[in-house]
Design a protein around this motif. Structure first.
Motif, PDB file in Angstrom:
ATOM      1  N   LYS A 164      -6.149   0.354   7.551  1.00 24.12           N
ATOM      2  CA  LYS A 164      -7.508  -0.184   7.581  1.00 24.12           C
ATOM      3  C   LYS A 164      -7.564  -1.266   8.642  1.00 24.12           C
ATOM      4  O   LYS A 164      -6.666  -2.093   8.746  1.00 24.12           O
TER       5      LYS A 164
ATOM      6  N   SER B 232     -10.431  -6.411  -0.494  1.00 24.73           N
ATOM      7  CA  SER B 232      -9.092  -6.554  -1.080  1.00 24.73           C
ATOM      8  C   SER B 232      -8.455  -7.882  -0.661  1.00 24.73           C
ATOM      9  O   SER B 232      -7.772  -8.523  -1.460  1.00 24.73           O
TER      10      SER B 232
ATOM     11  N   THR C  47      -1.954   0.356   5.053  1.00 23.14           N
ATOM     12  CA  THR C  47      -3.261   0.798   4.577  1.00 23.14           C
ATOM     13  C   THR C  47      -4.035   1.560   5.634  1.00 23.14           C
ATOM     14  O   THR C  47      -4.956   2.294   5.319  1.00 23.14           O
TER      15      THR C  47
ATOM     16  N   ALA D  24       0.832  -1.199   0.000  1.00 22.62           N
ATOM     17  CA  ALA D  24       0.000   0.000   0.000  1.00 22.62           C
ATOM     18  C   ALA D  24       0.871   1.254   0.000  1.00 22.62           C
ATOM     19  O   ALA D  24       0.377   2.353   0.223  1.00 22.62           O
TER      20      ALA D  24
ATOM     21  N   LEU E 164     -11.036  -3.378   3.148  1.00 18.43           N
ATOM     22  CA  LEU E 164      -9.958  -4.308   3.470  1.00 18.43           C
ATOM     23  C   LEU E 164     -10.427  -5.748   3.234  1.00 18.43           C
ATOM     24  O   LEU E 164      -9.706  -6.550   2.641  1.00 18.43           O
TER      25      LEU E 164
END
Length: 193
Positions: free
Chosen positions: A88, A98, A86, A72, A95
């Protein structure tokens, strides 16, 4: 009052010279004297040119190579100048999406394999430029690499296993595989047809 201002100014100047000049110069000198290669970035050369750093992860997309952890860091990932995760959390819907997409992609390397996909193939590291994978994550990719190099999975596993780095001092961290070094070893040991 004037003495206080003068004394304060001298303290600032002395500390600036010590912490902003002398200390960094000493640390730099020690690094150059004892760990020159590491202090200068641990660059790896192949074929007469620098191909990367042993310390900074980079993306590999071709099927004949180990693929790095997702990144990221930066706009397209693997940007060492924009290192970061990230941010997240486990309840973040993006998240979860992904990770699900990354799991589906990793499953293509081993269709029908009932084992869970290694976590480091589907989650990014906190820096986004981690140069290592777990041995499990590297071995997960062996079938794809073998197929694209026209060799057996066993031969790819041999290369991966000889590139496993042990825990630091036998205590710290986990066994790991440096992606760049292993990919260079794959090119030397198992050249593409």
């Amino acid at each position: 009052m004037g003495k206080l201002i003068l004394r304060s100014t001298l303290y600032v100047l002395v500390l600036t010279v010590l912490t902003g000049g002398i200390y960094p110069a000493i640390v730099y000198g020690i690094g150059q004297l004892f760990w020159r290669e590491k202090a200068n970035g641990s660059f790896i050369a192949s074929g007469g040119r620098v191909v990367g750093s042993e310390l900074i992860g980079q993306g590999f997309q071709k099927p004949e190579y180990l693929h790095s952890r997702p990144s990221a860091a930066g706009k397209n990932g693997y940007d060492a100048t924009a290192s970061g995760g990230t941010n997240k959390g486990p309840t973040d819907a993006d998240l979860a999406k992904s990770i699900a997409a990354a799991v589906a992609e990793a499953r293509k390397d081993r269709p029908g394999d009932p084992r869970p996909v290694p976590a480091d193939l589907v989650t990014s590291s906190i820096s986004g430029v981690d140069p290592h994978l777990s041995p499990d994550a590297a071995e997960w990719q062996a079938a794809r690499i073998a197929k694209s190099r026209g060799t057996t999975e066993g031969r790819v596993l041999e290369v991966i296993r000889r590139n496993v780095e042990p825990r630091t001092l036998g205590l710290f961290g986990e066994p790991r595989v440096n992606v760049l070094l292993t990919n260079l070893d794959l090119d030397r040991s198992l050249p593409r047809p």
